[in-house]
Design a protein around this motif. Structure first.
Motif, short mmCIF file in Angstrom:
data_model
loop_
_atom_site.label_atom_id
_atom_site.label_comp_id
_atom_site.label_asym_id
_atom_site.label_seq_id
_atom_site.Cartn_x
_atom_site.Cartn_y
_atom_site.Cartn_z
N ALA A 1 -17.12 6.87 15.48
CA ALA A 1 -16.04 5.53 15.24
C ALA A 1 -15.66 5.32 13.89
O ALA A 1 -14.49 4.96 13.67
CB ALA A 1 -16.93 4.41 16.03
N GLY A 2 -16.68 5.57 12.91
CA GLY A 2 -16.29 5.43 11.73
C GLY A 2 -15.23 6.31 11.17
O GLY A 2 -14.36 6.08 10.52
N VAL A 3 -15.36 7.60 11.59
CA VAL A 3 -14.42 8.60 11.07
C VAL A 3 -13.17 8.28 11.63
O VAL A 3 -12.18 8.54 11.01
CB VAL A 3 -14.90 9.78 11.51
CG1 VAL A 3 -13.90 10.89 11.36
CG2 VAL A 3 -16.24 10.32 10.79
N VAL A 4 -13.08 8.03 12.88
CA VAL A 4 -11.77 7.63 13.69
C VAL A 4 -11.21 6.45 13.02
O VAL A 4 -9.90 6.49 12.77
CB VAL A 4 -12.12 7.50 15.25
CG1 VAL A 4 -10.58 7.06 15.79
CG2 VAL A 4 -12.47 8.70 15.77
N GLY A 5 -12.10 5.35 12.73
CA GLY A 5 -11.27 4.34 11.92
C GLY A 5 -10.89 4.56 10.69
O GLY A 5 -9.80 4.11 10.29
N VAL A 6 -11.56 5.18 9.78
CA VAL A 6 -11.13 5.65 8.53
C VAL A 6 -9.59 6.48 8.51
O VAL A 6 -8.89 6.42 7.96
CB VAL A 6 -12.02 6.17 7.72
CG1 VAL A 6 -11.66 6.77 6.29
CG2 VAL A 6 -13.42 5.23 7.47
N GLY A 7 -9.91 7.28 9.60
CA GLY A 7 -8.58 8.45 9.86
C GLY A 7 -7.51 7.58 10.01
O GLY A 7 -6.43 7.73 9.45
N ILE A 8 -7.74 6.63 10.94
CA ILE A 8 -6.46 5.73 11.17
C ILE A 8 -5.88 5.11 10.06
O ILE A 8 -4.70 5.03 9.80
CB ILE A 8 -6.68 4.71 12.46
CG1 ILE A 8 -6.87 5.72 13.79
CG2 ILE A 8 -5.59 3.93 12.62
CD1 ILE A 8 -7.48 4.70 14.85
N SER A 9 -6.91 4.45 9.28
CA SER A 9 -6.48 3.70 8.04
C SER A 9 -5.95 4.58 7.21
O SER A 9 -4.91 4.02 6.58
CB SER A 9 -7.65 2.99 7.61
OG SER A 9 -8.38 2.01 8.42
N ALA A 10 -6.38 5.51 6.83
CA ALA A 10 -5.76 6.51 5.91
C ALA A 10 -4.42 7.10 6.33
O ALA A 10 -3.79 7.21 5.46
CB ALA A 10 -6.68 7.90 5.70
N TRP A 11 -4.33 7.60 7.70
CA TRP A 11 -2.95 7.87 7.99
C TRP A 11 -1.86 6.76 7.84
O TRP A 11 -0.83 7.06 7.48
CB TRP A 11 -3.10 8.10 9.52
CG TRP A 11 -1.79 8.50 10.15
CD1 TRP A 11 -0.89 9.65 10.19
CD2 TRP A 11 -0.85 7.59 10.82
NE1 TRP A 11 0.33 9.42 10.79
CE2 TRP A 11 0.27 8.06 11.20
CE3 TRP A 11 -1.00 6.23 11.31
CZ2 TRP A 11 1.36 7.54 11.90
CZ3 TRP A 11 -0.17 5.53 11.88
CH2 TRP A 11 0.98 6.15 12.21
N LEU A 12 -2.32 5.59 8.11
CA LEU A 12 -1.36 4.65 8.03
C LEU A 12 -1.02 4.21 6.45
O LEU A 12 0.14 4.35 5.98
CB LEU A 12 -1.92 3.33 8.45
CG LEU A 12 -1.06 1.81 8.41
CD1 LEU A 12 0.23 2.13 9.26
CD2 LEU A 12 -1.69 0.81 9.16
N ALA A 13 -2.00 4.36 5.67
CA ALA A 13 -1.66 4.07 4.22
C ALA A 13 -0.92 5.01 3.69
O ALA A 13 0.10 4.82 2.76
CB ALA A 13 -3.17 3.92 3.37
N ASN A 14 -1.08 6.46 4.15
CA ASN A 14 -0.48 7.63 3.52
C ASN A 14 0.93 7.44 4.24
O ASN A 14 1.96 7.91 3.29
CB ASN A 14 -1.21 8.86 3.98
CG ASN A 14 -0.48 10.14 3.42
OD1 ASN A 14 -0.66 10.38 2.14
ND2 ASN A 14 -0.03 11.00 4.24
N THR A 15 1.00 6.99 5.34
CA THR A 15 2.54 6.90 5.95
C THR A 15 3.41 5.97 5.15
O THR A 15 4.47 6.21 4.94
CB THR A 15 2.45 6.68 7.54
OG1 THR A 15 1.71 7.65 8.36
CG2 THR A 15 3.83 6.50 7.94
#
Length: 265
Positions: free
Chosen positions: A122-136
């Protein structure tokens, strides 16, 4: 609670579906009758899935319920690594990769330990979503944006539970105390658990009140936003759960031998 994460975290290893009388390292809530009914079995299973645990004397083990030291580290380290990396490099992509890598390391550690992967994944998924949003968006502060929506969702769910008279604190703490669902028949217990749920709602609302203005400051508020996310994450959650547990304690039972109140945990 499933325990409130990105910020409201609940994690750590999950026990099986043992009943409270059988669960190693736990004890029945003092003054509560033994109950082997199906409701008691459901209570134990629900509490286990919620990630709440008891100490040997029947009190809530708040640290363990928050995931223990490892669970708390899994919750805060990706954000901390991101902040440090971005502060040093001022480069968003490598900072996001560092945060994702940190979350992935915790997953590997759990694999090596043969512990449940739920929280780490769940942490990996959460960080992944956060990272995708910030990168976008190209905005470093957007790394923390998904947490606001998670907090808001928890607030809405808990307020609804209060309004329909199924307060979340009662569903969690009542199970640990072996009250099953009988607390709903007692107006005083229902009132106490509604108050306990409001306390947890207050913790989540406080996060938004403090952090949203910092987010709206943009890059100037990034360091303060990241710092408050760390301080108001697991530490504030632990404090909120502990206070809610104390507030919802059952009234001392009367000792029929001498008329004096019996001690109550």
């Amino acid at each position: 609670m499933t325990s409130p994460q990105p910020e409201p975290s609940s994690g750590g290893s999950r026990p099986g579906s043992n009943s409270p009388e059988q669960e190693p390292g736990t004890a029945q809530e003092p003054g509560t009758a033994q109950d082997s009914s199906p409701v008691a079995g459901l209570a134990a299973e629900y509490a286990a899935k919620a990630g709440l645990h008891r100490t040997h004397d029947g009190r809530v083990d708040v640290l363990r319920s928050a995931g223990g030291v490892q669970g708390i580290a899994e919750s805060i380290m990706p954000g901390l690594v991101f902040l440090v990396a971005f502060t040093i490099t001022q480069d968003l992509p490598p900072s996001l990769v560092a945060a994702l890598g940190t979350a992935a390391v915790f997953t590997v550690v759990r694999l090596i330990q043969r512990r449940p992967l739920t929280q780490a994944l769940a942490g990996v998924v959460g960080v992944g979503i956060s990272a995708w949003l910030a990168n976008t968006t190209g905005k470093a502060e957007d790394f923390y944006l998904p947490g606001f929506f998670t907090n808001a969702a928890y607030i809405i769910a808990m307020v609804i539970s209060i309004l329909v008279k199924w307060p979340v604190a009662g569903l969690l703490f009542g199970f640990i105390r072996n009250e099953g669902l009988d607390w709903r028949k007692d107006p005083d217990r229902l009132k106490a658990y509604r108050l306990g749920t409001w306390i947890i709602v207050g913790v989540l609302a406080l996060r938004l009140l403090v952090q949203v203005p910092l987010y709206l400051m943009g890059p100037d508020g990034l360091a303060a936003l990241a710092t408050t996310r760390l301080l108001m994450g697991a530490p504030l959650y632990i404090l909120g759960v502990w206070v809610a547990w104390l507030v919802t304690r059952p009234a001392p039972a009367k000792d029929l031998t001498d008329g004096e109140p019996a001690p109550k945990a």
